[in-house]
Design a protein around this motif. Structure first.
Motif, PDB file in Angstrom:
ATOM      1  N   PHE A 293       0.827  -1.202   0.000  1.00  0.00           N
ATOM      2  CA  PHE A 293       0.000   0.000   0.000  1.00  0.00           C
ATOM      3  C   PHE A 293       0.859   1.250   0.000  1.00  0.00           C
ATOM      4  O   PHE A 293       2.026   1.222   0.377  1.00  0.00           O
ATOM      5  CB  PHE A 293      -0.932   0.011   1.216  1.00  0.00           C
ATOM      6  CG  PHE A 293      -0.213  -0.099   2.534  1.00  0.00           C
ATOM      7  CD1 PHE A 293       0.169   1.036   3.227  1.00  0.00           C
ATOM      8  CD2 PHE A 293       0.085  -1.344   3.073  1.00  0.00           C
ATOM      9  CE1 PHE A 293       0.846   0.937   4.438  1.00  0.00           C
ATOM     10  CE2 PHE A 293       0.749  -1.448   4.287  1.00  0.00           C
ATOM     11  CZ  PHE A 293       1.131  -0.301   4.974  1.00  0.00           C
ATOM     12  N   THR A 294       0.247   2.346  -0.440  1.00  0.00           N
ATOM     13  CA  THR A 294       0.923   3.636  -0.466  1.00  0.00           C
ATOM     14  C   THR A 294       0.548   4.427   0.776  1.00  0.00           C
ATOM     15  O   THR A 294      -0.376   4.072   1.498  1.00  0.00           O
ATOM     16  CB  THR A 294       0.528   4.461  -1.703  1.00  0.00           C
ATOM     17  OG1 THR A 294      -0.848   4.831  -1.583  1.00  0.00           O
ATOM     18  CG2 THR A 294       0.759   3.696  -2.982  1.00  0.00           C
ATOM     19  N   GLY A 295       1.256   5.525   0.979  1.00  0.00           N
ATOM     20  CA  GLY A 295       0.896   6.446   2.055  1.00  0.00           C
ATOM     21  C   GLY A 295       1.995   6.591   3.079  1.00  0.00           C
ATOM     22  O   GLY A 295       2.862   5.724   3.220  1.00  0.00           O
ATOM     23  N   GLU A 296       1.958   7.734   3.737  1.00  0.00           N
ATOM     24  CA  GLU A 296       2.807   7.997   4.898  1.00  0.00           C
ATOM     25  C   GLU A 296       2.098   9.051   5.725  1.00  0.00           C
ATOM     26  O   GLU A 296       0.950   9.369   5.454  1.00  0.00           O
ATOM     27  CB  GLU A 296       4.248   8.329   4.498  1.00  0.00           C
ATOM     28  CG  GLU A 296       4.472   9.538   3.660  1.00  0.00           C
ATOM     29  CD  GLU A 296       4.814  10.759   4.480  1.00  0.00           C
ATOM     30  OE1 GLU A 296       5.648  10.711   5.389  1.00  0.00           O
ATOM     31  OE2 GLU A 296       4.228  11.789   4.195  1.00  0.00           O
ATOM     32  N   LEU A 297       2.754   9.584   6.730  1.00  0.00           N
ATOM     33  CA  LEU A 297       2.083  10.450   7.699  1.00  0.00           C
ATOM     34  C   LEU A 297       1.374  11.645   7.073  1.00  0.00           C
ATOM     35  O   LEU A 297       0.347  12.089   7.582  1.00  0.00           O
ATOM     36  CB  LEU A 297       3.075  10.920   8.762  1.00  0.00           C
ATOM     37  CG  LEU A 297       3.560   9.834   9.717  1.00  0.00           C
ATOM     38  CD1 LEU A 297       4.647  10.381  10.624  1.00  0.00           C
ATOM     39  CD2 LEU A 297       2.411   9.265  10.530  1.00  0.00           C
ATOM     40  N   SER A 298       1.878  12.166   5.971  1.00  0.00           N
ATOM     41  CA  SER A 298       1.235  13.330   5.351  1.00  0.00           C
ATOM     42  C   SER A 298      -0.202  13.035   4.944  1.00  0.00           C
ATOM     43  O   SER A 298      -1.051  13.926   4.953  1.00  0.00           O
ATOM     44  CB  SER A 298       2.044  13.825   4.156  1.00  0.00           C
ATOM     45  OG  SER A 298       2.154  12.823   3.180  1.00  0.00           O
ATOM     46  N   LEU A 299      -0.514  11.794   4.619  1.00  0.00           N
ATOM     47  CA  LEU A 299      -1.879  11.402   4.268  1.00  0.00           C
ATOM     48  C   LEU A 299      -2.821  11.629   5.449  1.00  0.00           C
ATOM     49  O   LEU A 299      -3.927  12.131   5.291  1.00  0.00           O
ATOM     50  CB  LEU A 299      -1.903   9.929   3.841  1.00  0.00           C
ATOM     51  CG  LEU A 299      -3.244   9.336   3.444  1.00  0.00           C
ATOM     52  CD1 LEU A 299      -3.754   9.960   2.154  1.00  0.00           C
ATOM     53  CD2 LEU A 299      -3.118   7.841   3.267  1.00  0.00           C
ATOM     54  N   LEU A 300      -2.356  11.278   6.645  1.00  0.00           N
ATOM     55  CA  LEU A 300      -3.182  11.435   7.852  1.00  0.00           C
ATOM     56  C   LEU A 300      -3.253  12.882   8.323  1.00  0.00           C
ATOM     57  O   LEU A 300      -4.205  13.279   8.989  1.00  0.00           O
ATOM     58  CB  LEU A 300      -2.627  10.573   8.992  1.00  0.00           C
ATOM     59  CG  LEU A 300      -2.584   9.073   8.750  1.00  0.00           C
ATOM     60  CD1 LEU A 300      -1.958   8.375   9.935  1.00  0.00           C
ATOM     61  CD2 LEU A 300      -3.966   8.530   8.461  1.00  0.00           C
ATOM     62  N   LEU A 301      -2.233  13.667   7.991  1.00  0.00           N
ATOM     63  CA  LEU A 301      -2.148  15.047   8.475  1.00  0.00           C
ATOM     64  C   LEU A 301      -2.769  16.054   7.520  1.00  0.00           C
ATOM     65  O   LEU A 301      -2.747  17.259   7.789  1.00  0.00           O
ATOM     66  CB  LEU A 301      -0.684  15.402   8.739  1.00  0.00           C
ATOM     67  CG  LEU A 301       0.010  14.532   9.782  1.00  0.00           C
ATOM     68  CD1 LEU A 301       1.496  14.854   9.845  1.00  0.00           C
ATOM     69  CD2 LEU A 301      -0.644  14.685  11.138  1.00  0.00           C
ATOM     70  N   GLY A 302      -3.300  15.582   6.395  1.00  0.00           N
ATOM     71  CA  GLY A 302      -3.926  16.482   5.439  1.00  0.00           C
ATOM     72  C   GLY A 302      -2.946  17.305   4.625  1.00  0.00           C
ATOM     73  O   GLY A 302      -3.306  18.327   4.062  1.00  0.00           O
ATOM     74  N   GLN A 303      -1.697  16.856   4.566  1.00  0.00           N
ATOM     75  CA  GLN A 303      -0.684  17.573   3.796  1.00  0.00           C
ATOM     76  C   GLN A 303      -0.757  17.145   2.329  1.00  0.00           C
ATOM     77  O   GLN A 303      -1.321  16.103   2.002  1.00  0.00           O
ATOM     78  CB  GLN A 303       0.704  17.285   4.363  1.00  0.00           C
ATOM     79  CG  GLN A 303       0.857  17.752   5.795  1.00  0.00           C
ATOM     80  CD  GLN A 303       2.139  17.249   6.444  1.00  0.00           C
ATOM     81  OE1 GLN A 303       2.754  16.306   5.980  1.00  0.00           O
ATOM     82  NE2 GLN A 303       2.516  17.879   7.541  1.00  0.00           N
ATOM     83  N   THR A 304      -0.175  17.947   1.453  1.00  0.00           N
ATOM     84  CA  THR A 304      -0.185  17.601   0.034  1.00  0.00           C
ATOM     85  C   THR A 304       0.740  16.417  -0.238  1.00  0.00           C
ATOM     86  O   THR A 304       1.663  16.140   0.529  1.00  0.00           O
ATOM     87  CB  THR A 304       0.269  18.801  -0.827  1.00  0.00           C
ATOM     88  OG1 THR A 304       1.578  19.174  -0.424  1.00  0.00           O
ATOM     89  CG2 THR A 304      -0.674  19.973  -0.692  1.00  0.00           C
ATOM     90  N   ALA A 305       0.470  15.751  -1.344  1.00  0.00           N
ATOM     91  CA  ALA A 305       1.304  14.615  -1.748  1.00  0.00           C
ATOM     92  C   ALA A 305       2.698  15.121  -2.121  1.00  0.00           C
ATOM     93  O   ALA A 305       2.839  16.155  -2.750  1.00  0.00           O
ATOM     94  CB  ALA A 305       0.675  13.894  -2.929  1.00  0.00           C
ATOM     95  N   PHE A 306       3.717  14.387  -1.725  1.00  0.00           N
ATOM     96  CA  PHE A 306       5.103  14.769  -2.030  1.00  0.00           C
ATOM     97  C   PHE A 306       5.645  13.981  -3.212  1.00  0.00           C
ATOM     98  O   PHE A 306       6.776  14.183  -3.643  1.00  0.00           O
ATOM     99  CB  PHE A 306       6.007  14.559  -0.812  1.00  0.00           C
ATOM    100  CG  PHE A 306       6.151  13.113  -0.439  1.00  0.00           C
ATOM    101  CD1 PHE A 306       7.132  12.329  -1.015  1.00  0.00           C
ATOM    102  CD2 PHE A 306       5.282  12.533   0.458  1.00  0.00           C
ATOM    103  CE1 PHE A 306       7.248  10.985  -0.704  1.00  0.00           C
ATOM    104  CE2 PHE A 306       5.395  11.190   0.783  1.00  0.00           C
ATOM    105  CZ  PHE A 306       6.375  10.419   0.206  1.00  0.00           C
ATOM    106  N   ALA A 307       4.826  13.053  -3.747  1.00  0.00           N
ATOM    107  CA  ALA A 307       5.288  12.187  -4.829  1.00  0.00           C
ATOM    108  C   ALA A 307       4.118  11.823  -5.735  1.00  0.00           C
ATOM    109  O   ALA A 307       2.958  12.031  -5.385  1.00  0.00           O
ATOM    110  CB  ALA A 307       5.916  10.921  -4.246  1.00  0.00           C
ATOM    111  N   ASP A 308       4.457  11.278  -6.897  1.00  0.00           N
ATOM    112  CA  ASP A 308       3.462  10.745  -7.822  1.00  0.00           C
ATOM    113  C   ASP A 308       3.280   9.260  -7.541  1.00  0.00           C
ATOM    114  O   ASP A 308       4.245   8.572  -7.181  1.00  0.00           O
ATOM    115  CB  ASP A 308       3.936  10.885  -9.276  1.00  0.00           C
ATOM    116  CG  ASP A 308       4.068  12.320  -9.728  1.00  0.00           C
ATOM    117  OD1 ASP A 308       3.318  13.182  -9.237  1.00  0.00           O
ATOM    118  OD2 ASP A 308       4.931  12.577 -10.593  1.00  0.00           O
TER     119      ASP A 308
END
Length: 169
Positions: free
Chosen positions: A77-92
């Protein structure tokens, strides 16, 4: 929590497999769909981007320069903490082998992490390990530029001194 782990252990935790019960929970809150090779599932700076579980597809996570940060095979699966924190994606996130994925909205993932211990026990350590790997990668790209500073002769003894300045390249 993870600072004492070596690189291989961090990678192992970052790439944990989801138990079937967690996949079933995610499926109840997400959308299963087919994806084509080359399809962009989310891109750098996307404000709302999904958690993606690869059912039979293979995905690549690429930084803005096209560097492959990770390959998600079926069962990952994809994802890291930014997903939970509502931050923008840092990668494609790009499909490199067509197949099926499960897409779960960030709001649903955030809620599940808060209310379902089985989901949070798998996702939170993986997300934290991924964040640490990203930090280590960024630290590895720092460039130190050392310049020699000469002080007026009245301000130093017979030995000239050097100072270091740090700049990010």
């Amino acid at each position: 929590m993870f600072e004492d782990l070596n690189y291989e252990e961090l990678k192992r935790r970052a790439n944990a497999r989801l138990p079937e019960r967690v996949v079933a929970t995610l499926e109840a809150h997400g959308e299963r769909r087919s994806v084509a090779e080359g399809e962009l599932l989310y891109g750098v700076d996307d404000r709302q981007y999904p958690f993606v579980y690869a059912i039979s597809a293979t995905l690549q996570i690429r930084d803005p320069d096209g560097l492959v940060l990770g390959v998600m095979e079926p069962g990952q699966f994809t994802g890291e903490l930014s997903l939970l924190l509502g931050q923008t994606a840092f990668a494609d996130c790009i499909t490199v082998k067509a197949g099926e994925v499960l897409l779960v909205a960030p709001e649903a993932i955030t809620e599940l992490v808060q209310v379902d211990p089985e989901v949070s026990d798998v996702l939170l350590p993986a997300f934290a390990a991924r964040r640490l790997l990203l930090i280590e990668r960024q630290q590895g790209t720092l460039t130190l530029v050392v310049t020699k500073a000469r002080l007026p002769s009245s301000e130093y003894s017979s030995t000239p001194s050097a100072t270091a300045s740090v700049s990010l390249a």
